[in-house]
Design an enzyme around this catalytic site. Sequence first.
Site, PDB file in Angstrom:
ATOM      1  N   ASP A  13     -17.110   7.335  -2.350  1.00  0.00           N
ATOM      2  CA  ASP A  13     -15.868   7.202  -1.577  1.00  0.00           C
ATOM      3  C   ASP A  13     -15.566   8.594  -1.016  1.00  0.00           C
ATOM      4  O   ASP A  13     -16.165   9.594  -1.433  1.00  0.00           O
ATOM      5  CB  ASP A  13     -14.733   6.702  -2.493  1.00  0.00           C
ATOM      6  CG  ASP A  13     -13.397   6.543  -1.777  1.00  0.00           C
ATOM      7  OD1 ASP A  13     -13.395   6.431  -0.528  1.00  0.00           O
ATOM      8  OD2 ASP A  13     -12.344   6.532  -2.460  1.00  0.00           O
ATOM      9  N   GLN A  18     -10.006  -3.658  -3.758  1.00  0.00           N
ATOM     10  CA  GLN A  18     -11.323  -3.133  -3.409  1.00  0.00           C
ATOM     11  C   GLN A  18     -12.328  -3.422  -4.524  1.00  0.00           C
ATOM     12  O   GLN A  18     -13.453  -3.873  -4.281  1.00  0.00           O
ATOM     13  CB  GLN A  18     -11.228  -1.611  -3.173  1.00  0.00           C
ATOM     14  CG  GLN A  18     -12.550  -0.981  -2.802  1.00  0.00           C
ATOM     15  CD  GLN A  18     -13.041  -1.459  -1.455  1.00  0.00           C
ATOM     16  OE1 GLN A  18     -12.322  -1.377  -0.463  1.00  0.00           O
ATOM     17  NE2 GLN A  18     -14.279  -1.953  -1.397  1.00  0.00           N
ATOM     18  N   ARG A  59       0.888  -1.181   0.000  1.00  0.00           N
ATOM     19  CA  ARG A  59       0.000   0.000   0.000  1.00  0.00           C
ATOM     20  C   ARG A  59       0.914   1.216   0.000  1.00  0.00           C
ATOM     21  O   ARG A  59       1.672   1.423   0.953  1.00  0.00           O
ATOM     22  CB  ARG A  59      -0.923  -0.010   1.213  1.00  0.00           C
ATOM     23  CG  ARG A  59      -1.619   1.303   1.430  1.00  0.00           C
ATOM     24  CD  ARG A  59      -2.760   1.238   2.410  1.00  0.00           C
ATOM     25  NE  ARG A  59      -3.923   0.635   1.788  1.00  0.00           N
ATOM     26  CZ  ARG A  59      -5.177   0.748   2.251  1.00  0.00           C
ATOM     27  NH1 ARG A  59      -5.408   1.431   3.350  1.00  0.00           N
ATOM     28  NH2 ARG A  59      -6.178   0.177   1.634  1.00  0.00           N
ATOM     29  N   HIS A  87      -7.005   0.876  -6.756  1.00  0.00           N
ATOM     30  CA  HIS A  87      -7.305   0.049  -5.578  1.00  0.00           C
ATOM     31  C   HIS A  87      -7.977  -1.234  -6.072  1.00  0.00           C
ATOM     32  O   HIS A  87      -9.172  -1.469  -5.836  1.00  0.00           O
ATOM     33  CB  HIS A  87      -8.200   0.820  -4.616  1.00  0.00           C
ATOM     34  CG  HIS A  87      -8.240   0.260  -3.227  1.00  0.00           C
ATOM     35  ND1 HIS A  87      -7.490  -0.837  -2.828  1.00  0.00           N
ATOM     36  CD2 HIS A  87      -8.948   0.651  -2.122  1.00  0.00           C
ATOM     37  CE1 HIS A  87      -7.731  -1.086  -1.555  1.00  0.00           C
ATOM     38  NE2 HIS A  87      -8.604  -0.211  -1.104  1.00  0.00           N
ATOM     39  N   ARG A 144     -13.982  -8.176   1.166  1.00  0.00           N
ATOM     40  CA  ARG A 144     -12.563  -7.882   0.939  1.00  0.00           C
ATOM     41  C   ARG A 144     -11.715  -9.127   1.203  1.00  0.00           C
ATOM     42  O   ARG A 144     -10.758  -9.416   0.499  1.00  0.00           O
ATOM     43  CB  ARG A 144     -12.110  -6.715   1.837  1.00  0.00           C
ATOM     44  CG  ARG A 144     -12.663  -5.347   1.452  1.00  0.00           C
ATOM     45  CD  ARG A 144     -12.137  -4.897   0.090  1.00  0.00           C
ATOM     46  NE  ARG A 144     -10.702  -5.015   0.021  1.00  0.00           N
ATOM     47  CZ  ARG A 144      -9.826  -4.072   0.408  1.00  0.00           C
ATOM     48  NH1 ARG A 144     -10.283  -2.909   0.834  1.00  0.00           N
ATOM     49  NH2 ARG A 144      -8.521  -4.268   0.326  1.00  0.00           N
ATOM     50  N   CYS A 148     -16.467   1.979  -0.168  1.00  0.00           N
ATOM     51  CA  CYS A 148     -15.307   1.141   0.159  1.00  0.00           C
ATOM     52  C   CYS A 148     -14.947   1.218   1.640  1.00  0.00           C
ATOM     53  O   CYS A 148     -14.329   0.307   2.165  1.00  0.00           O
ATOM     54  CB  CYS A 148     -14.117   1.550  -0.701  1.00  0.00           C
ATOM     55  SG  CYS A 148     -13.675   3.279  -0.526  1.00  0.00           S
TER      56      CYS A 148
END
Length: 305
Positions: free
Chosen positions: A213, A125, A95, A122, A281, A253
């Site tokens: 988001d 996700q 990340r 991402h 996830r 998310c």
Amino acid sequence: MRHLLEVDDLTRAELVRVLDLAVDPSPPRVLEGRGMGLVFEKPSARTRNSMEMAVVQLGGHPVYIQASEVGLDTRESVEDVTRTLACYHAAIGARVFAHSTVERMAAMDLVPIVNMLSDGAHPLQALADVLTMRQLLGDLAGRTVAYVGDANNVFRSLGLAAGMLGMEVRFAGPPGYRPSAVDADRIAAAGVEVHEFERPEEAVDGTDVVYTDVWTSMGQEEESAKRLQDFEGYRVDERLMAAAGDRALLLHCLPAHRGEEVSDGVVDGPASRVWPQAENRMHAARGLLAWLLGEAAGAETGGAT
Ligand code: CP
Ligand code: NVA
């Protein structure tokens, strides 16, 4: 050697295979006796925990690594950190702030690299998002997802994944925060067209899923006051969900900045499916790793075994 830096690193058939493996009750234990290094430059609740548990469920051992501890490009170059971790681990997740960091890791082709969120994408996700929508709606071809907010990392990956599965992808966001020409080209290259709307009410009208988001992503905190102003009118609240129609479901998310991009009443309301989405996830990560270190690895052993 295969990597997952963005959703379009997968073909459509591979994406479907990953989703099928995500719901396989006995996935192949491709990480038996092997490790996965998980490097974080940014905080995480869902990604760290879902990836750690996915690795465990595949027989492996996750090692959480704070980027500040290994000192990416400070104590040691990204390349030397990657070489080092590849001595011990079958795969590396990262990340990062700059997408180029995961590209540099992947360019070494030592072990599979998984992007656990960058400023550009991402993908983990998005895998969970399409898995969730498939569970809620069945076949996604012809279904609609309307994204309201910032054309950020989450939007790019979602647009690719949903579009690759035949969904209509709609977008509404303020000027300056809409998909760039580069984004549109990349999404178009995957055979996906994004339908942009001036007003969020138009974008969500009749949609199956409303998605939003945060307006201020990790690393953009100094812009937050300006963004709060710029995104006024794009909050997903009860009024916008009413404009979407009765069947519209809400995905986010998470983490949610309640009162900013989404109201409490909507995120906690009857249309919300954000908690099954969060659980997914882990299932999506397990499906991805089962594929990446199993079928996609073929005869390759890929790093430490
Ligand atoms: N959605 C998501 O990536 O959550 P975390 O930042 O908590 O990992
Ligand atoms: N766009 C957000 C997603 C967090 C999961 C960010 O990058 O901070």
